[in-house]
Design a protein around this motif. Structure first.
Motif, PDB file in Angstrom:
ATOM      1  N   GLY B  69     127.396  16.854  37.523  1.00 53.31           N
ATOM      2  CA  GLY B  69     127.550  17.694  36.337  1.00 53.31           C
ATOM      3  C   GLY B  69     127.919  16.963  35.068  1.00 53.31           C
ATOM      4  N   GLY B  70     127.224  15.882  34.777  1.00 60.67           N
ATOM      5  CA  GLY B  70     127.479  15.165  33.514  1.00 60.67           C
ATOM      6  C   GLY B  70     126.249  14.394  33.134  1.00 60.67           C
ATOM      7  N   ALA B  71     126.417  13.104  32.967  1.00 62.40           N
ATOM      8  CA  ALA B  71     125.313  12.251  32.527  1.00 62.40           C
ATOM      9  C   ALA B  71     124.165  12.266  33.527  1.00 62.40           C
ATOM     10  N   LYS B  72     122.968  12.009  32.984  1.00 62.79           N
ATOM     11  CA  LYS B  72     121.790  11.842  33.836  1.00 62.79           C
ATOM     12  C   LYS B  72     121.891  10.508  34.559  1.00 62.79           C
ATOM     13  N   ILE B  73     121.605  10.524  35.850  1.00 59.90           N
ATOM     14  CA  ILE B  73     121.754   9.297  36.631  1.00 59.90           C
ATOM     15  C   ILE B  73     120.408   8.773  37.109  1.00 59.90           C
ATOM     16  N   TYR B  74     120.171   7.539  36.774  1.00 60.27           N
ATOM     17  CA  TYR B  74     118.993   6.828  37.286  1.00 60.27           C
ATOM     18  C   TYR B  74     119.454   5.724  38.230  1.00 60.27           C
ATOM     19  N   LEU B  75     118.669   5.523  39.285  1.00 53.52           N
ATOM     20  CA  LEU B  75     118.970   4.442  40.225  1.00 53.52           C
ATOM     21  C   LEU B  75     117.912   3.358  40.094  1.00 53.52           C
ATOM     22  N   LYS B  76     118.332   2.127  39.848  1.00 49.95           N
ATOM     23  CA  LYS B  76     117.395   1.005  39.831  1.00 49.95           C
ATOM     24  C   LYS B  76     117.305   0.497  41.266  1.00 49.95           C
ATOM     25  N   ARG B  77     116.118   0.703  41.859  1.00 49.19           N
ATOM     26  CA  ARG B  77     115.986   0.559  43.311  1.00 49.19           C
ATOM     27  C   ARG B  77     115.667  -0.869  43.761  1.00 49.19           C
ATOM     28  N   ALA B 354     129.268   0.403  43.100  1.00 51.65           N
ATOM     29  CA  ALA B 354     128.769   0.835  41.791  1.00 51.65           C
ATOM     30  C   ALA B 354     128.551   2.351  41.781  1.00 51.65           C
ATOM     31  N   VAL B 355     128.023   2.863  42.887  1.00 50.79           N
ATOM     32  CA  VAL B 355     127.792   4.312  42.991  1.00 50.79           C
ATOM     33  C   VAL B 355     129.121   5.058  42.829  1.00 50.79           C
ATOM     34  N   SER B 356     130.162   4.519  43.474  1.00 46.79           N
ATOM     35  CA  SER B 356     131.468   5.170  43.413  1.00 46.79           C
ATOM     36  C   SER B 356     131.961   5.304  41.976  1.00 46.79           C
ATOM     37  N   HIS B 357     131.823   4.232  41.201  1.00 49.79           N
ATOM     38  CA  HIS B 357     132.319   4.317  39.830  1.00 49.79           C
ATOM     39  C   HIS B 357     131.497   5.305  39.005  1.00 49.79           C
ATOM     40  N   ALA B 358     130.198   5.326  39.264  1.00 52.10           N
ATOM     41  CA  ALA B 358     129.335   6.272  38.550  1.00 52.10           C
ATOM     42  C   ALA B 358     129.749   7.714  38.860  1.00 52.10           C
ATOM     43  N   MET B 359     130.187   7.933  40.097  1.00 55.51           N
ATOM     44  CA  MET B 359     130.629   9.280  40.476  1.00 55.51           C
ATOM     45  C   MET B 359     131.863   9.707  39.676  1.00 55.51           C
ATOM     46  N   LYS B 360     132.695   8.732  39.315  1.00 56.48           N
ATOM     47  CA  LYS B 360     133.870   9.052  38.489  1.00 56.48           C
ATOM     48  C   LYS B 360     133.473   9.230  37.027  1.00 56.48           C
ATOM     49  N   LEU B 361     132.528   8.392  36.588  1.00 55.78           N
ATOM     50  CA  LEU B 361     132.205   8.348  35.166  1.00 55.78           C
ATOM     51  C   LEU B 361     131.282   9.489  34.718  1.00 55.78           C
ATOM     52  N   ALA B 362     130.278   9.792  35.536  1.00 58.62           N
ATOM     53  CA  ALA B 362     129.245  10.752  35.120  1.00 58.62           C
ATOM     54  C   ALA B 362     129.823  12.091  34.651  1.00 58.62           C
ATOM     55  N   PRO B 363     130.771  12.697  35.402  1.00 52.61           N
ATOM     56  CA  PRO B 363     131.274  14.015  34.977  1.00 52.61           C
ATOM     57  C   PRO B 363     131.991  13.988  33.632  1.00 52.61           C
ATOM     58  N   MET B 365     130.847  12.448  31.061  1.00 47.53           N
ATOM     59  CA  MET B 365     129.844  12.204  30.023  1.00 47.53           C
ATOM     60  C   MET B 365     128.994  13.452  29.779  1.00 47.53           C
ATOM     61  N   LYS B 366     128.230  13.410  28.679  1.00 46.03           N
ATOM     62  CA  LYS B 366     127.430  14.570  28.294  1.00 46.03           C
ATOM     63  C   LYS B 366     126.063  14.536  28.989  1.00 46.03           C
TER      64      LYS B 366
END
Lengths: 258, 396
Positions: B69-77, B354-363, B365-366
């Motif tokens: 529920g925040g920033a759009k998330i892209y995964l560089k695979r 890295a995924v873990s930190h994104a889970m904290k950060l994304a919500p 963000m807009k």
């Protein structure tokens, strides 16, 4: 001229290496005294490092023992050991350790303390010519010689390194890490000629030398011979009783190169 | 950004034995030549595309985006590359370079085994001999990768010295290199060690950020707001950051392995807990005690279990261009499970940091903001270890 030159005044120099604190500092002290009594001309005192990347298995193990047995030794305790030794020992003493031991202590604090306890030189295998500036200005300021290395792969670098060398030149006998070798194939005489064209300071050969015959061979072209792993093996085998065996070994080696 | 002696601010340099100096000088000269050689770059690009499967996908993680529920998330695979991680980028570059230099033998260190597998793969492809040094403890933690390397024709040498992990494998590979230089190239696996390695490895990994930039411009018509990647030595993160360094509005976030926490001794979070030192050929941050003895670090992730960090990261930290955050074992394992269930993508436990930190950060963000997470590798290799962490014993 530095005091280190005096080590090469009595024929070819014999230079033993001893890891401080293996198995304890009291044994180190006695082993150094025994080496001096039996003709050592200069002593390399190793300050143990957790990850000695230039060492073979024998000296790696010595570093580990020194850092773990009886709680492990510290740089401060080793400076105190040198203070005690200096009451009895007049020959040049140099430290052999890794850059991070000096850097983390504070380079100026470390090198000025070397001067205070009368350490004459510093051997740092992970400081090549290109990185000398890390410590050279402080070594010059406090009158501690920063020893330079020449390896079998140095080739076109020998002149440059030799011209700026101080104390003595540490010539690495063969590729690889420290440790006893059955045979040394490098043309030491050829390296010696290149060194001589560029500097008058003495040079000593180390890495792989353990027997009197090898020492005699090396000393034909070199001004001195450095032995580490073979002495560490004696300490490993005899522990606290090692000093007398170290003394006997030094006597035998010094006689072989005279 | 690199000065002639390979410095990044005060970091970097060439703190190695004299025996190796001509070898690194020869490497630097060869690299300076070939990096601008059209034929070399054509061959490398072909290997990247035809063999490694580049460009790797930039995948929009829609479910994860909605869930957080925040920033759009892209995964560089990068996990989709051949051999299952970003390591192949660097290895193909270095193996090709070594081949051009006339070397016939590759040696490498490996932690989790990803770099070792990649090196063994390149050696097989290019008909080179390969020896991989791996901490004995890691050979147990990553037994499957040991088998893969052997299958590919490499010799795996278990390293028993020190803590028997990645740092000891690096030390042993350096020792091996000093004993055999003429025919051997040391294929270092991260943006660390003596110059020119940090620069060479970064350049070969920079394809990651180059692609992210182009792919996101095409998809979204703009740059990301944040790029997040895990940091051990720091090669996938350096590759992910590199082309964004000049774009000051893009936050660059490196996730370090905090192990059991940065307030414990069981951690590998170098930037957060270490201090400047000199080790493994470079000046950088290292976990160490007051006398400069290198600390025995810990992380559940064998690939992040290293007491140092690449010198360019140390510099990006010093100048405030990148942020380095600690992520614990527990947080990484939760993220490992989360991404598996949410997107059907099992990330390497390293990448899970890295995924873990994104889970904290994304919500925080807009919705119009964008986060790119680099999934540096696939997680198959970690399944047994994570099962053990959760109290389940499975046989591989």
């Amino acid at each position: 001229m530095s005091k280190i030159a005096s080590a090469f005044d009595h024929g070819k120099a014999f230079i033993p290496f001893i890891t401080c604190g293996d198995p304890d500092l009291a044994t180190t002290e006695q082993a150094v005294l025994a080496a001096v009594e039996n003709g050592a001309d200069l002593i390399e005192l190793g300050i143990p490092f957790s990850d000695p990347t230039a060492e073979g298995p024998v000296i790696q193990e010595a570093n580990l023992r020194a850092l773990t047995l009886n709680g492990g030794v510290t740089t401060d305790e080793i400076f105190e050991l040198v203070r005690r030794l200096r009451r009895k020992v007049e020959i040049p003493l140099v430290f052999m350790t890794y850059a991070n031991v000096v850097f983390s202590y504070g380079a100026e604090r470390f090198i000025s303390t070397c001067r205070d306890v009368e350490i004459d030189g510093l051997i740092l295998p992970d400081i090549p010519y290109e990185e000398k500036e890390e410590f050279q200005p402080l070594c010059s300021k406090y009158g501690v010689d920063l020893i330079s290395f020449i390896a079998p792969t140095s080739e076109n670098r020998i002149g440059r390194i030799a011209r700026e060398a101080e104390g003595f030149l540490y010539v690495v006998s063969s590729l690889g890490v420290t440790g006893v070798r059955s045979e040394i194939r490098t043309d030491i005489a050829a390296m010696a000629r290149l060194v001589r064209q560029n500097t008058d300071i003495p040079f000593a050969v180390g890495f792989g030398i353990s027997t009197p015959e090898q020492a005699r061979d090396m000393s034909r072209a070199a001004d001195g011979v450095i032995v580490g792993s073979a002495i560490i093996r004696i300490l490993e085998e005899h522990g606290k009783d090692a000093p007398e065996y170290v003394g006997a070994y030094v006597k035998k080696m010094k006689e072989a190169i005279l | 950004m690199t000065n002639p002696k390979g410095r990044f601010g005060v970091h970097g340099g060439q703190y190695i034995p004299e025996t190796l100096m001509n070898a690194v000088i020869e490497l630097e000269e060869a690299y300076d030549h070939y990096k601008n050689d059209p034929e070399f770059n054509r061959e490398l690009n072909e290997l990247f595309c035809e063999y490694a499967g580049r460009p790797s996908r930039l995948y929009f993680a829609e479910k994860m985006t909605k869930d957080l529920g925040g920033a759009k998330i892209y995964l560089k695979r990068e996990d989709l590359n051949h051999t299952g991680s970003h390591k192949i980028n660097n290895v193909l570059g270095q193996a090709l370079l070594a081949k051009k230099m006339g070397k016939t033998r590759l040696i490498a260190e490996t932690g989790a085994g990803q770099h070792g597998v990649a090196t063994a793969t390149a050696a097989a492809l290019m008909d080179m001999e390969c020896v991989v040094f791996m901490g004995e403890e890691d050979t147990v933690r990553q037994a499957l990768n040991v088998y893969r390397m052997r299958l590919l024709g490499a010799t795996v040498v278990p390293v028993k010295t020190g803590t028997a992990t990645l740092k000891d494998a690096v030390s042993e590979a350096m020792r091996e290199w000093t004993s055999r230089i003429a025919d051997t190239h040391y294929c270092l696996g991260s943006v660390m060690g003596p110059h020119p390695f940090p620069t060479i490895v970064r350049d070969f990994q920079a394809v990651i950020s180059q692609e992210i930039k182009a792919q996101l411009m095409e998809r979204e018509g703009k740059l990301p707001d944040a790029v997040i990647a895990c940091v051990g030595g720091g090669s996938n993160s350096m590759g992910s950051f590199y082309h964004f360094i000049e774009n000051k509005d893009v936050r660059l976030i490196g996730c370090e392995a905090a192990g059991r926490g940065i307030d414990t001794f069981e951690t590998a979070a170098t930037v957060n807990t270490g201090k400047v030192g000199i080790f493994h050929g470079m000046k950088s941050y290292f976990c160490q005690d007051q006398y400069g003895q290198i600390a025995p670090v810990y992380s559940i992730s064998a690939g992040l279990d290293y007491p140092g960090v690449g010198p360019e990261h140390a510099w990006l930290h010093d100048i405030g261009r990148a942020e380095y955050v600690p992520v614990t074992d527990e947080e990484a394992v939760c993220a490992f499970e989360y991404l598996s269930r949410m997107e059907g993508i099992i990330p390497a436990i390293e990448s899970a940091h890295a995924v873990s930190h994104a889970m904290k950060l994304a919500p925080t963000m807009k919705p119009e903001q964008i986060i790119v997470i680099t999934i540096s590798g696939r997680g198959d290799k970690d399944c047994a270890a994570i099962a053990r962490y959760r109290g389940e014993d499975i046989h591989e």
